[in-house]
Design a protein around this motif. Sequence first.
Motif, PDB file in Angstrom:
ATOM      1  N   ARG A 110      10.111 -13.057 -16.601  1.00  0.00           N
ATOM      2  CA  ARG A 110       9.510 -12.957 -17.938  1.00  0.00           C
ATOM      3  C   ARG A 110       8.000 -13.212 -17.875  1.00  0.00           C
ATOM      4  NH1 ARG A 110      14.294 -12.062 -18.247  1.00  0.00           N
ATOM      5  NH2 ARG A 110      13.375 -10.130 -17.502  1.00  0.00           N
ATOM      6  N   ILE A 111       7.600 -14.204 -17.083  1.00  0.00           N
ATOM      7  CA  ILE A 111       6.169 -14.499 -16.945  1.00  0.00           C
ATOM      8  C   ILE A 111       5.449 -13.298 -16.332  1.00  0.00           C
ATOM      9  CG2 ILE A 111       4.484 -15.936 -15.735  1.00  0.00           C
ATOM     10  CD1 ILE A 111       6.511 -18.266 -15.980  1.00  0.00           C
ATOM     11  N   LEU A 112       6.036 -12.734 -15.284  1.00  0.00           N
ATOM     12  CA  LEU A 112       5.430 -11.584 -14.615  1.00  0.00           C
ATOM     13  C   LEU A 112       5.341 -10.391 -15.554  1.00  0.00           C
ATOM     14  CD1 LEU A 112       7.268 -11.953 -11.215  1.00  0.00           C
ATOM     15  CD2 LEU A 112       4.788 -11.995 -11.487  1.00  0.00           C
ATOM     16  N   GLU A 113       6.412 -10.161 -16.324  1.00  0.00           N
ATOM     17  CA  GLU A 113       6.410  -9.028 -17.252  1.00  0.00           C
ATOM     18  C   GLU A 113       5.350  -9.177 -18.332  1.00  0.00           C
ATOM     19  OE1 GLU A 113      10.494  -9.168 -18.330  1.00  0.00           O
ATOM     20  OE2 GLU A 113      11.101  -7.626 -16.863  1.00  0.00           O
ATOM     21  N   SER A 114       5.052 -10.412 -18.679  1.00  0.00           N
ATOM     22  CA  SER A 114       4.038 -10.647 -19.719  1.00  0.00           C
ATOM     23  C   SER A 114       2.635 -10.276 -19.244  1.00  0.00           C
ATOM     24  CB  SER A 114       4.062 -12.099 -20.167  1.00  0.00           C
ATOM     25  OG  SER A 114       3.492 -12.950 -19.171  1.00  0.00           O
ATOM     26  N   TYR A 169       7.021  -4.759  -7.546  1.00  0.00           N
ATOM     27  CA  TYR A 169       7.938  -5.375  -6.580  1.00  0.00           C
ATOM     28  C   TYR A 169       8.398  -6.744  -7.074  1.00  0.00           C
ATOM     29  CZ  TYR A 169       6.544  -2.262  -2.612  1.00  0.00           C
ATOM     30  OH  TYR A 169       6.326  -1.214  -1.764  1.00  0.00           O
ATOM     31  N   ALA A 170       7.427  -7.559  -7.480  1.00  0.00           N
ATOM     32  CA  ALA A 170       7.735  -8.941  -7.860  1.00  0.00           C
ATOM     33  C   ALA A 170       8.655  -8.995  -9.074  1.00  0.00           C
ATOM     34  CB  ALA A 170       6.436  -9.698  -8.133  1.00  0.00           C
ATOM     35  N   ILE A 171       8.395  -8.160 -10.062  1.00  0.00           N
ATOM     36  CA  ILE A 171       9.229  -8.136 -11.267  1.00  0.00           C
ATOM     37  C   ILE A 171      10.647  -7.693 -10.932  1.00  0.00           C
ATOM     38  CG2 ILE A 171       9.595  -6.943 -13.462  1.00  0.00           C
ATOM     39  CD1 ILE A 171       6.531  -6.912 -13.815  1.00  0.00           C
ATOM     40  N   ALA A 172      10.764  -6.652 -10.127  1.00  0.00           N
ATOM     41  CA  ALA A 172      12.090  -6.130  -9.772  1.00  0.00           C
ATOM     42  C   ALA A 172      12.919  -7.185  -9.044  1.00  0.00           C
ATOM     43  CB  ALA A 172      11.944  -4.879  -8.910  1.00  0.00           C
ATOM     44  N   THR A 173      12.297  -7.877  -8.097  1.00  0.00           N
ATOM     45  CA  THR A 173      13.027  -8.903  -7.347  1.00  0.00           C
ATOM     46  C   THR A 173      13.419 -10.063  -8.245  1.00  0.00           C
ATOM     47  OG1 THR A 173      11.896  -8.322  -5.293  1.00  0.00           O
ATOM     48  CG2 THR A 173      12.923 -10.492  -5.390  1.00  0.00           C
ATOM     49  N   ALA A 174      12.472 -10.571  -9.020  1.00  0.00           N
ATOM     50  CA  ALA A 174      12.767 -11.727  -9.883  1.00  0.00           C
ATOM     51  C   ALA A 174      13.876 -11.400 -10.875  1.00  0.00           C
ATOM     52  CB  ALA A 174      11.495 -12.167 -10.611  1.00  0.00           C
ATOM     53  N   TYR A 220       0.793  -1.224   0.000  1.00  0.00           N
ATOM     54  CA  TYR A 220       0.000   0.000   0.000  1.00  0.00           C
ATOM     55  C   TYR A 220       0.831   1.283   0.000  1.00  0.00           C
ATOM     56  CZ  TYR A 220      -3.142  -3.697   1.457  1.00  0.00           C
ATOM     57  OH  TYR A 220      -3.837  -4.882   1.517  1.00  0.00           O
ATOM     58  N   ILE A 221       2.133   1.158   0.159  1.00  0.00           N
ATOM     59  CA  ILE A 221       2.994   2.338   0.145  1.00  0.00           C
ATOM     60  C   ILE A 221       4.400   1.912  -0.258  1.00  0.00           C
ATOM     61  CG2 ILE A 221       3.547   2.146   2.617  1.00  0.00           C
ATOM     62  CD1 ILE A 221       3.595   5.238   2.706  1.00  0.00           C
ATOM     63  N   ALA A 222       5.052   2.704  -1.105  1.00  0.00           N
ATOM     64  CA  ALA A 222       6.378   2.343  -1.617  1.00  0.00           C
ATOM     65  C   ALA A 222       7.404   3.387  -1.213  1.00  0.00           C
ATOM     66  CB  ALA A 222       6.340   2.219  -3.139  1.00  0.00           C
ATOM     67  N   TRP A 223       8.646   2.925  -1.039  1.00  0.00           N
ATOM     68  CA  TRP A 223       9.750   3.793  -0.644  1.00  0.00           C
ATOM     69  C   TRP A 223      10.941   3.566  -1.554  1.00  0.00           C
ATOM     70  CZ3 TRP A 223       8.369   7.333   2.785  1.00  0.00           C
ATOM     71  CH2 TRP A 223       7.311   7.041   3.646  1.00  0.00           C
ATOM     72  N   PRO A 224      11.828   4.575  -1.689  1.00  0.00           N
ATOM     73  CA  PRO A 224      13.055   4.382  -2.465  1.00  0.00           C
ATOM     74  C   PRO A 224      13.864   3.207  -1.897  1.00  0.00           C
ATOM     75  CG  PRO A 224      12.745   6.707  -1.947  1.00  0.00           C
ATOM     76  CD  PRO A 224      11.713   5.959  -1.163  1.00  0.00           C
ATOM     77  N   GLU A 225      14.477   2.467  -2.784  1.00  0.00           N
ATOM     78  CA  GLU A 225      15.196   1.256  -2.367  1.00  0.00           C
ATOM     79  C   GLU A 225      16.268   1.538  -1.324  1.00  0.00           C
ATOM     80  OE1 GLU A 225      15.721  -2.932  -2.531  1.00  0.00           O
ATOM     81  OE2 GLU A 225      14.131  -1.590  -3.247  1.00  0.00           O
ATOM     82  N   GLU A 226      16.959   2.683  -1.434  1.00  0.00           N
ATOM     83  CA  GLU A 226      18.025   2.963  -0.473  1.00  0.00           C
ATOM     84  C   GLU A 226      17.473   3.135   0.945  1.00  0.00           C
ATOM     85  OE1 GLU A 226      17.130   6.879  -2.704  1.00  0.00           O
ATOM     86  OE2 GLU A 226      17.420   4.745  -3.183  1.00  0.00           O
ATOM     87  N   ARG A 227      16.266   3.666   1.071  1.00  0.00           N
ATOM     88  CA  ARG A 227      15.658   3.802   2.394  1.00  0.00           C
ATOM     89  C   ARG A 227      15.232   2.429   2.931  1.00  0.00           C
ATOM     90  NH1 ARG A 227      12.045   8.962   3.814  1.00  0.00           N
ATOM     91  NH2 ARG A 227      12.990   8.444   5.827  1.00  0.00           N
ATOM     92  N   VAL A 228      14.699   1.612   2.058  1.00  0.00           N
ATOM     93  CA  VAL A 228      14.304   0.260   2.467  1.00  0.00           C
ATOM     94  C   VAL A 228      15.520  -0.511   2.971  1.00  0.00           C
ATOM     95  CG1 VAL A 228      13.432  -1.971   1.652  1.00  0.00           C
ATOM     96  CG2 VAL A 228      12.301   0.163   0.936  1.00  0.00           C
TER      97      VAL A 228
END
Length: 333
Positions: free
Chosen positions: A323-327, A307-312, A233-241
């Motif tokens: 690739r499946i997620l991006e599709s 999130y899921a695409i970035a991690t995978a 429900y809320i996203a933050w810059p990766e460096e803060r995470v």
Amino acid sequence: MTDSRLNTLRSWLKALQPSWQLDLHTLTPASADASFRRYFRIESKNPDFGTLIVMDAPPQYEPLDAFIKVDLLLSDAGLNVPKILEKNIVEGFLLLNDLGTKTYLAELTPESADHLYQDATHALVQMQLASKPNVLPSYDEVLLKRELDLFPEWYLKKHLHIQLNAQQQAQLNQSFEFIIENNLTQAKVYVHRDYHSRNLMVGEKNNPGVIDFQDAVYGPITYDAASLWRDAYIAWPEERVIDWVIKFWEEGRKAGLPMPDDFGQFYRDFEWMGLQRHLKVLGIFARLFHRDGKDGYLKDIPLVLKYAIATANRYIELKPLARILESTRPNEE
């Protein structure tokens, strides 16, 4: 508000009225969650009690046993959870103290985040330090796989009408095996399972107030951290995470939690656990819409998918899953 359960609830509250000086005319909806539970707020004429929360949990769908058990566990661990003031197990009602109306989601800003997440980190470490095996259900391979299967069943097939070919299905199965293997090798602690900005309340003392914990299990140590900082429900810059996860890792190790000595390993575990959760959540959000008629979660799918695409994409073993997620992502160009 004229359904039969509400009439039963009013009768129960009327019987409690002398003890708690309830003003029955003030009974109003407080919130509903993604289950059959719903909550009401009611005022007491005694200023020492203030407003109280009434939980309505139909026993055939949402038995109160788990909520009561976990509430006591977390209270004993020092967390600020609702106090159970009255209970009606047979009909599925609880009277609770009110942890307020300010959620983390409403109060989080770039300026307040460090302080609020520091409080949430302290509470998370407290909960994990109280962990004992064989108290809560195990977050085992069967449960992890059942959750992952929500992704192809509800998100791909039901929501997007996507049927994977044989190669894609094999790749998905292999990715699931990799994810579950990582999840199961992590140290085990108490897992809230929905430790995020909608279930943490900002209070004046012993912050945060913690709610919606009835599905707690005994499982991977990074799960609640992934819920908190890879929040749907809320996203933050990766460096803060990364900075917040480092602080959690440091505090946990200092307190004696079984965390890896290498932060790189811990962060990898955090990412893979988050991926399991996000695949599950994509399925759950789709199911809430198609099965339960709740469309409010559809707007949150793009962030979870991101999130899921970035991690995978960050791990070579998971590239086929990426690739499946991006599709499934809508064409934006």
